[in-house]
Structures are given as structure tokens and as C-alpha cells.
Design a protein around this motif. Sequence first.
Motif, mmCIF file in Angstrom:
data_model
loop_
_atom_site.group_PDB
_atom_site.id
_atom_site.type_symbol
_atom_site.label_atom_id
_atom_site.label_comp_id
_atom_site.label_asym_id
_atom_site.label_seq_id
_atom_site.Cartn_x
_atom_site.Cartn_y
_atom_site.Cartn_z
ATOM 1 N N UNK A 84 0.856 -1.184 0.000
ATOM 2 C CA UNK A 84 0.000 0.000 0.000
ATOM 3 C C UNK A 84 0.896 1.239 0.000
ATOM 4 N N UNK A 85 0.645 2.118 -0.931
ATOM 5 C CA UNK A 85 1.509 3.282 -1.098
ATOM 6 C C UNK A 85 1.108 4.405 -0.139
ATOM 7 N N UNK A 86 2.038 5.326 0.065
ATOM 8 C CA UNK A 86 1.877 6.509 0.912
ATOM 9 C C UNK A 86 1.810 6.200 2.403
ATOM 10 N N UNK A 87 1.521 4.976 2.778
ATOM 11 C CA UNK A 87 1.471 4.601 4.188
ATOM 12 C C UNK A 87 2.879 4.562 4.760
ATOM 13 N N UNK A 88 3.053 5.063 5.980
ATOM 14 C CA UNK A 88 4.384 5.093 6.590
ATOM 15 C C UNK A 88 4.264 4.997 8.108
ATOM 16 N N UNK A 173 18.479 -4.408 7.102
ATOM 17 C CA UNK A 173 18.974 -3.216 6.403
ATOM 18 C C UNK A 173 17.891 -2.145 6.336
ATOM 19 N N UNK A 174 18.298 -0.894 6.462
ATOM 20 C CA UNK A 174 17.376 0.231 6.290
ATOM 21 C C UNK A 174 17.514 0.737 4.859
ATOM 22 N N UNK A 175 16.794 0.086 3.954
ATOM 23 C CA UNK A 175 16.803 0.454 2.538
ATOM 24 C C UNK A 175 15.393 0.320 1.984
ATOM 25 N N UNK A 176 15.136 1.042 0.913
ATOM 26 C CA UNK A 176 13.893 0.869 0.180
ATOM 27 C C UNK A 176 14.140 1.196 -1.280
ATOM 28 N N UNK A 177 13.178 0.869 -2.123
ATOM 29 C CA UNK A 177 13.316 1.142 -3.545
ATOM 30 C C UNK A 177 12.819 2.537 -3.890
ATOM 31 N N UNK A 178 13.392 3.111 -4.929
ATOM 32 C CA UNK A 178 12.941 4.422 -5.390
ATOM 33 C C UNK A 178 11.452 4.419 -5.725
ATOM 34 N N UNK A 179 10.998 3.341 -6.350
ATOM 35 C CA UNK A 179 9.597 3.265 -6.740
ATOM 36 C C UNK A 179 8.699 2.851 -5.583
ATOM 37 N N UNK A 180 9.271 2.502 -4.444
ATOM 38 C CA UNK A 180 8.501 2.295 -3.220
ATOM 39 C C UNK A 180 8.348 3.598 -2.449
ATOM 40 N N UNK A 181 9.389 4.419 -2.489
ATOM 41 C CA UNK A 181 9.423 5.634 -1.674
ATOM 42 C C UNK A 181 8.791 6.835 -2.352
ATOM 43 N N UNK A 182 8.719 6.860 -3.683
ATOM 44 C CA UNK A 182 8.310 8.109 -4.322
ATOM 45 C C UNK A 182 6.899 8.563 -3.961
ATOM 46 N N UNK A 183 5.933 7.665 -3.623
ATOM 47 C CA UNK A 183 4.622 8.174 -3.209
ATOM 48 C C UNK A 183 4.629 8.958 -1.902
ATOM 49 N N UNK A 184 5.711 8.871 -1.131
ATOM 50 C CA UNK A 184 5.780 9.683 0.087
ATOM 51 C C UNK A 184 5.738 11.172 -0.232
ATOM 52 N N UNK A 185 6.180 11.544 -1.443
ATOM 53 C CA UNK A 185 6.099 12.940 -1.857
ATOM 54 C C UNK A 185 7.260 13.793 -1.410
ATOM 55 N N UNK A 186 8.380 13.182 -1.026
ATOM 56 C CA UNK A 186 9.557 13.963 -0.614
ATOM 57 C C UNK A 186 10.801 13.541 -1.385
ATOM 58 N N UNK A 187 10.596 13.023 -2.606
ATOM 59 C CA UNK A 187 11.714 12.712 -3.492
ATOM 60 C C UNK A 187 11.908 13.824 -4.508
ATOM 61 N N UNK A 188 13.157 14.068 -4.875
ATOM 62 C CA UNK A 188 13.468 14.859 -6.058
ATOM 63 C C UNK A 188 13.407 13.881 -7.222
ATOM 64 N N UNK A 189 12.335 13.939 -7.991
ATOM 65 C CA UNK A 189 12.058 12.891 -8.965
ATOM 66 C C UNK A 189 13.050 12.869 -10.121
ATOM 67 N N UNK A 190 13.518 14.008 -10.538
ATOM 68 C CA UNK A 190 14.453 14.025 -11.659
ATOM 69 C C UNK A 190 15.847 13.589 -11.237
ATOM 70 N N UNK A 191 16.257 13.930 -10.020
ATOM 71 C CA UNK A 191 17.571 13.513 -9.530
ATOM 72 C C UNK A 191 17.530 12.128 -8.903
ATOM 73 N N UNK A 192 16.309 11.607 -8.671
ATOM 74 C CA UNK A 192 16.099 10.256 -8.136
ATOM 75 C C UNK A 192 16.792 10.084 -6.787
ATOM 76 N N UNK A 193 16.515 11.050 -5.896
ATOM 77 C CA UNK A 193 17.077 11.000 -4.540
ATOM 78 C C UNK A 193 16.124 11.765 -3.617
ATOM 79 N N UNK A 194 16.359 11.681 -2.311
ATOM 80 C CA UNK A 194 15.556 12.446 -1.369
ATOM 81 C C UNK A 194 15.741 13.943 -1.620
ATOM 82 N N UNK A 195 14.655 14.690 -1.468
ATOM 83 C CA UNK A 195 14.707 16.153 -1.595
ATOM 84 C C UNK A 195 15.058 16.724 -0.224
ATOM 85 N N UNK A 196 16.360 16.768 0.082
ATOM 86 C CA UNK A 196 16.812 17.118 1.429
ATOM 87 C C UNK A 196 16.331 18.493 1.879
ATOM 88 N N UNK A 197 16.379 19.475 0.998
ATOM 89 C CA UNK A 197 15.952 20.821 1.382
ATOM 90 C C UNK A 197 14.471 20.840 1.748
#
Length: 524
Positions: A84-88, A173-197
Motif C-alpha cells: 500500500x503506497x503513501x502509508x508510513x 537493512x534500512x533500505x527501500x526502492x525508489x519506486x517504493x518511496x516516491x509516493x511519500x512525496x519527498x523525493x526529487x524525482x528528476x535527480x532520483x534522490x531524497x529532496x533534502x531541502x
Amino acid sequence: MAARFVVSIDSSTTACKAMAWDERGQPLAEGRAGYPLLQPQRGWHEQNAEDWWSGACHALRQCMAQVSDSLPGMMPDALAITHQRETFVPVDAGGAPLRNAILWNDERSRPQVAALETRFGRDALHQLTGKPPSLTASIAKLLWLAEHEAALVAKTARFLDVHAFLVQRLTGAYRTGLANADPLGVLDMQRRCWADDLIVALGLRPDQFVELVEPGAVVGYVSRAAAAACGLPAGLPVIAAAGDGHCAGLGANVTRPGHAYLNLGTGIAGGALSERYLCDRAFRTLIAPIPGCYYAEHILRGGVYTIGWFVEKFAADLRDADPQRSAEQLLETAAAQVAPGAEGLMLTPYWNSVMNPYWDPLASGIMIGWSGAHGRAHFYRAILEGIAYEQRLVGDAIMAATGQRFAEYTAMGGGSRSSLWLQIMADVTGVPVVRSSTSEATCLGAAILAAVGAGWYADAASAAPAMTATAERFAPAAAAPVYDRLYREVYQGLFPAVQPLVDRLAQLTHAAEAQPGAAGGASQ
């Protein structure tokens, strides 16, 4: 007899399912465990994250026991998880939940949606994360936590999506997939990483988010302790998969432009592949499980949910009317006798508000055209038609934005069992609809990524055609011109014409519930 197999887990909103699959995408075994949904206040939706793990263990043990009976001595080549997406859930340094998980359909963060638009700008946030502010993406709920449970946020070691939580329990391990995490809405989608700012601006810390890996890559290996708990072999590679909507697209073989998926579930998700990053109000942008690609996806939160609501409120007497057929089947038979256009009824299916293309958390469903001649068969057909009109609205917009014409929609999910609905969908959209040959396309999508990770196939684009198939095809028929005129001359302008009044009605009747800390409100 299968020479080898992979296992996939689908940790959904109501249950965990584990399935074993062979190289042709044929299911070999299945296990399932349900778990409860918690609603501490109206509009709040939560779960105990420990139930995800206990459910996964129970389902996996069932699945592996069945495999052992039919394929003694055989062990899987890899495991992948969809969810289920967006759930955290926030967890401490040892991985223990600090509170209940907040679910994708939770509604408490309406004020935070408005605050995100004010602070960051709707368009800017959309461009960065692929998603405008809405009640669905986790970002508004993360902001709610920062504002209302600041002490808990300060103690949080990690915020884990469902995939990350289960990966940690399986592998440590504390890891997840990019396509698992992106529904959280805090990824920089073009750089494919967390949007730290962005994360810092929400009052959170970048170190509270886990390491990211590409879909199809290894995220870890099953530990001895996890193996003992769930019945998998120790050392089994766990492969990064994707959220349930992403995996449904993969399970429908949407691996090239010109094809689209349509998941007719509780909420309806559909979309198409884009080989470049695009943003448009008609859809949200997801990282596709195809290297370097994206899914342009639309969501209707009130999909089959609306049918269930109708049965519960207006047709409960049909549940025991015929031992051979369900209430839905009886209603479909009656609705099939109603002419296209439901004899003057038209419905906008915003029973759980609307995301794309209007992104309006105050929206609600509309039914126009009532007369004394109408009954529940007309209402039921209007629901099927209204959802089909909505599919045309967003499908046409996706085709325009991506520059492609869909050759067909591949339909899956519980609603795809309705031949009447699939024919209406083809007639309204003007696009042929084919039924997926599996009712478990989401779980199959995760299995496809497990097969890639196991080395069976070079990538998901080559694995999906080998592991998927379709069944019946529904082409636009005689009713198509009728629906085309109804869509263009009525439906397309219906909601925009009344949206200010619908929104004002919601504001007046839900004003008290919109206050911070108050219970729920209208759905989105």
C-alpha cells in the motif's frame, strides 16, 4: 513442473498476500493473512505496523508450505515486496514503531495540504516531487506529525514506508526502492534522490530517511532470525520492487508507450509509461519499474468503493436474494437493461473527493438528471458510466501530455470481472479494453521484479511480456457515439460549472472539522 520460482509479497491495506510464481508468470502457491484497520477519530486511518510483519510471516509460511507439498526440496530464487503506497510509520533506532502507521487514505492533514501550497507553491512542489499537494501523498501527513507530535518526531530514527519496514524486518537493512518511496512525496524525482531541502523545510531530518536503490536491485538478504519467523531460506536475496499501483502497471505489461493499465480496485489507478519526466495536472508522476522511465498515473479514490457504498446503502436486501449471485451481479444484470446514458442520469464519482485533474480536497460526488422514472438500476449504471467518463477525462489528458495514443487499456482488479463495465469503459473512452488473465497483477508485478533480480531476465521490459497475458477484449461498439456526445456536451463541463458551489458547501458544513486536532472531514 516448475524448475524454479520466485516469491512476491503484496502488503495491502487490509491483508498480506504471499505468492510463488514460475518463469511464465503462473502462480504456484499462495498464503494470506488479514489485519485490522484502526480509526481512532473520524477520518483518521491507522494500522499497527507490527501487523504487517506478523501478516507477512503468516502468509509466507502458508505459501512455502504449499510449495513444499508440490515441489519438495525447492527454494525460491528471490523475493520482492509490493505494498500500500503513501502509508508510513516512524520507528526508533531498533526499528520498533513509535506510533501507529498513518495510512494513504488518512484525512487529517487538510490544513497541511493548504499550508504546503502556501509555503512551497503548488506548481513548484509538483515539479519537484511529481505530485501536487493532496491528502494522499505522505508529505502533508509528515507535516501534520511535525506540527502535532513534535516530541515523537524528534525521537524518530527513521520514517519507513511499508516496503522499508518489511525489508528491515527481513534483512536488518534500512533500505527501500525508489519506486517504493516516491509516493511519500519527498523525493526529487528528476535527480532520483531524497529532496533534502524540502525535508528540512518540513521540520524533519534527511537522516530520518533510508537508503534508496533502483527497482530490481538487491536491497538485502533474509537473516537467520527472519528465516525462522517466516519460513524462507536464510540468505535469500530481497529485491527492490515498487508500490502496488506501479506493480499493477508492470503486471499488465505496461512497459512501452502506447499501452496503459487500469486497476479497477477500491480506488482506481491507471496510467502509462513515459520515457521522460513530465508534470501535468491530469496526473501524478511516478518512478516506473522500467530503468530511467516514469509512469504518468491518475487516481480516483472513489472507484469500486462507490459501488460498495451503493450496495451497502441502497441494495443491502440483494445480498441474500440469490445464493448463486452477489448483489453486484444482480445490479449489473438490471443495469444492463438500461440504455446508455442511464436514461438521463449522470454522476461525477468524487465520493472520496478528487485528485487529478482538479486536485480539490473539498470536492464531492454529484448526480444530475433525477426524475421519478429512475430506480437503483439507473443509479448503478450511472456509477459505472461516471467512472468511465472520468477515465476518459484523465486518459485523454495523459495521451495529450505524453504525445501517445493508447492502443488499449489492460484492466485488472475486482472491477475487471464485470464485462458490462469493461464494455462501457471501451465505449466511453474510445479505447479498446483487454482483461488481464490474472486477478493478481499487483503481486505478479512484484514477481517480475524478483525474476529480474534473480537473473532470469535482463530487465523488467523483457520479463513482463514473458510473464503476463491477457484474456477477453472489449472494443468500442454501437454505444460509443452516444457516450461521446454525452461526454463532450455534458460531463466535461459538469464539475467545473458547479465546483465553486460544491467547495463552498463543504466549507460551510465541515468548518468545525477542519480545525487542527479535530476529527476527519470530507474525504479526498
